[in-house]
Write a protein that holds these residues in place. Structure first.
Motif, PDB file in Angstrom:
ATOM      1  N   LEU A 177     -36.339 -19.978 -31.860  1.00  0.00           N
ATOM      2  CA  LEU A 177     -37.220 -19.622 -30.747  1.00  0.00           C
ATOM      3  C   LEU A 177     -38.307 -18.654 -31.192  1.00  0.00           C
ATOM      4  CD1 LEU A 177     -35.112 -18.965 -27.524  1.00  0.00           C
ATOM      5  CD2 LEU A 177     -36.532 -20.936 -28.088  1.00  0.00           C
ATOM      6  N   VAL A 179     -39.617 -18.285 -34.228  1.00  0.00           N
ATOM      7  CA  VAL A 179     -40.595 -19.020 -35.023  1.00  0.00           C
ATOM      8  C   VAL A 179     -41.498 -19.841 -34.086  1.00  0.00           C
ATOM      9  CG1 VAL A 179     -40.849 -20.908 -36.676  1.00  0.00           C
ATOM     10  CG2 VAL A 179     -39.135 -19.125 -37.078  1.00  0.00           C
ATOM     11  N   LEU A 180     -40.881 -20.456 -33.087  1.00  0.00           N
ATOM     12  CA  LEU A 180     -41.609 -21.302 -32.144  1.00  0.00           C
ATOM     13  C   LEU A 180     -42.604 -20.479 -31.312  1.00  0.00           C
ATOM     14  CD1 LEU A 180     -41.504 -24.324 -31.235  1.00  0.00           C
ATOM     15  CD2 LEU A 180     -40.059 -23.577 -29.353  1.00  0.00           C
ATOM     16  N   GLU A 181     -42.150 -19.308 -30.861  1.00  0.00           N
ATOM     17  CA  GLU A 181     -43.035 -18.449 -30.058  1.00  0.00           C
ATOM     18  C   GLU A 181     -44.292 -18.102 -30.836  1.00  0.00           C
ATOM     19  OE1 GLU A 181     -41.909 -16.782 -26.554  1.00  0.00           O
ATOM     20  OE2 GLU A 181     -41.577 -18.891 -27.050  1.00  0.00           O
ATOM     21  N   ALA A 183     -45.583 -19.882 -33.249  1.00  0.00           N
ATOM     22  CA  ALA A 183     -46.400 -21.092 -33.397  1.00  0.00           C
ATOM     23  C   ALA A 183     -47.160 -21.401 -32.110  1.00  0.00           C
ATOM     24  CB  ALA A 183     -45.516 -22.277 -33.795  1.00  0.00           C
ATOM     25  N   VAL A 184     -46.449 -21.267 -30.982  1.00  0.00           N
ATOM     26  CA  VAL A 184     -47.064 -21.577 -29.687  1.00  0.00           C
ATOM     27  C   VAL A 184     -48.064 -20.480 -29.309  1.00  0.00           C
ATOM     28  CG1 VAL A 184     -46.553 -21.886 -27.220  1.00  0.00           C
ATOM     29  CG2 VAL A 184     -45.076 -22.930 -28.931  1.00  0.00           C
ATOM     30  N   GLY A 185     -47.850 -19.263 -29.864  1.00  0.00           N
ATOM     31  CA  GLY A 185     -48.739 -18.147 -29.536  1.00  0.00           C
ATOM     32  C   GLY A 185     -48.489 -17.622 -28.138  1.00  0.00           C
ATOM     33  N   ARG A 191     -40.452 -14.531 -22.099  1.00  0.00           N
ATOM     34  CA  ARG A 191     -40.057 -15.346 -23.249  1.00  0.00           C
ATOM     35  C   ARG A 191     -39.730 -14.479 -24.456  1.00  0.00           C
ATOM     36  NH1 ARG A 191     -42.269 -21.049 -23.067  1.00  0.00           N
ATOM     37  NH2 ARG A 191     -42.676 -20.857 -25.276  1.00  0.00           N
TER      38      ARG A 191
END
Lengths: 359, 359
Positions: A177, A179-181, A183-185, A191
């Motif tokens: 999550l 890493v994803l946050e 990437a998504v910015g 969150r």
């Protein structure tokens, strides 16, 4: 800050248990080949240079608080969490591209440097990547071996396995999550808090307490009391970590100043700042956050935004409120007899230590 | 080739057990967040698309050969080895920079493509790397969870844990040696054989047999019989894999033709060729082996060197000799009553299948 004797004493025992365990791994690695020696040395350097031993402390006092007696077996079982943590940190540093850990080169950098020094074939960075993936994997397996070889009763170990598995999956899911946050910015406070909850809070405090409690055969009331204490404390702990990642003293954190900013971590602190930022402040954050070449002036600018938007104050207030809630839950559980009184006293000290402004 | 009904039947049961186990992981991942769904899907695609299920087969027949009865619990325990193997392959593909696995994109490529498709921040390759590290870690933990949650007797599980740990550490140590051999550019047959022994042979055959046997409470004679059978078969298996990596049909191996040559793998086949090569042949190997842009003509040239030096024939002779030794040991053990007769019959079929010239 000062520790009660119990805390320092346990820390020393954890260090000794880890040293003995790792020494015990040498023969089986030697049997594969002498080339494995640098891998074991890297693990020893990583694990035996100190550290707060927070996770073993919570597991051990989770056991004691549930009525378990002191014994070397439970110290070994609790110490295994340091090996799990080593896996998480080695893989995390690789994923983040971090150069250092606790003031030393990160594992992937260490092996890249070895490759460079030996003038081997191929890219040093690829060799460093492979070594870090594999040493992290080995630490994950060693954690199991140390827990299962601790000498605790097999029935207790089997009973605790689901807690141990849940803790590890939550850790890895939380890291994904995170890493994803990035990437998504994402800039949502909610969150960011969720990432912190799984990647750090539950994994550092609540789950180690549950592990110790389950090993000791605790009932549901004690497990729930640890959740009530652990969730609040875990949140305070992670928020303190976020603040130290931006404002901490490099000589204490072992990381370059503002490293979290350079890595572009979407912490609650940053999310809070963005919520309150003026358009000019937002533009500065967009421009600077996550710039791998961020210099001292850039770090200063971002720190100012975090202070001026009130994000630092808001985060400090959150830390205080979460810590107070945790200590309140602890006192109530001790009063109800759900947590042993002596253990509750040490857990209070640990809570204060884990959220202190200086490391 | 044809399989006896038992082999196909077990393969289907392993597939079902894995599907059920992975379905059972959905709720705890969902609790962390719906963003974890792609991670679970990737694991499902990776694990449920078939495969030979060799390691579960050896673990299961290791149990049966030691006198254990058929039950769903042992099938679940044996199936957990596929999750361990998924970790090894996901991390291996990342370390090797492999684009494909079984004809599909490798996990790091799959997640890099997802990042690209969503137009997220940062480098798609970094996201792919992180996702592959973490999904591999999760598979390693799920393997534990499936083994410990299999329903087998806790005492049996605790008894088998040291075998399980040794298997995993040997796998990782062998992978490290493999990476090291490529960096050092070693061309010794002996060193290449040692890598193959740990990374593949023991881990695919001998250790799964030991795991099944130890779970069933086998005595030392049975464990030794499995070693005698497993060491020879493991070597034959790995050598076959090396030959397929150079000469195999891409539609069967799921890898581009000559992929091992492009990756510069220092296999026994290559080491044998270098020992016998003329200076001109040696120069061709030095120039072409490990060239990431190696084309069909280059693959052809290297294949010719391997054939013309006699390395392919020598390797085929080694495979036959090792397989014969393994089958001889198996027959002797069955005659002595160290391995159950029905199980020995299936182990014979498995040995032939695992070393066949076509996949």
């Amino acid at each position: 800050m000062t520790h009660p004797l119990d805390v320092d004493d346990l820390r020393a025992r954890v260090g000794k248990a880890l040293a003995a365990f790792l020494d015990g791994q040498a023969p089986s690695l030697d049997a594969v080949g002498p080339e494995l020696t640098p891998a074991l040395s890297a693990a020893q350097d990583f694990l035996l240079e100190g550290g707060k031993r927070l996770r073993p402390a919570f597991a051990y006092w989770g056991w004691r608080g549930a009525g378990g007696s002191d014994c070397d077996e439970v110290v070994a079982a609790a110490s295994s969490l340091e090996l799990l943590h080593a896996c998480a940190l080695i893989h995390d540093d690789l994923m983040d591209g971090s150069d250092t850990r606790r003031g030393n080169p990160s594992v992937h950098r260490r092996f890249a440097a070895m490759h460079r020094g030996e003038r081997w074939h191929g890219a040093p960075e690829s060799f460093g990547l492979s070594a870090a993936v594999l040493l992290g994997d080995m630490c994950l397996v060693w954690a199991d071996a140390m827990l299962w070889g601790s000498g605790l009763d097999p029935a207790a170990l089997v009973r605790a396995q689901p807690v141990y598995d849940a803790m590890r999956i939550e850790l890895m899911a939380g890291q994904y999550l995170d890493v994803l946050e990035q990437a998504v910015g994402s800039s949502s406070v909610e969150r960011s808090l969720r990432v912190a909850r799984y990647k750090s809070a539950k994994y550092t405090i609540e789950r180690p307490l549950h592990l110790g409690a389950t090993l000791a055969g605790a009932g549901p009331a004690t497990v729930q009391a640890y959740t009530d204490y652990g969730v609040g404390l875990g949140e305070a702990f992670q928020l303190r970590d976020d603040v130290l990642g931006v404002f901490g003293d490099p000589s204490e954190t072992g990381k370059p100043a503002g490293d979290d900013l350079r890595e572009g971590k979407r912490t609650v602190l940053v999310a809070e700042a963005l919520t309150q930022a003026t358009p000019a402040q937002s533009a500065a954050v967009s421009r600077l956050l996550g710039d791998p070449r961020l210099d001292a002036a850039g770090v200063s600018t971002l720190r100012e935004v975090i202070v001026d938007t009130g994000a630092l104050d808001a985060t400090e207030r959150r830390i205080t409120a979460s810590l107070d809630a945790a200590l309140g839950a602890l006192d109530a559980a001790a009063a109800d007899g759900c947590i042993d009184g002596e253990a509750a006293g040490v857990l209070r000290e640990l809570a204060v230590a884990a959220t202190a402004r200086s490391v």
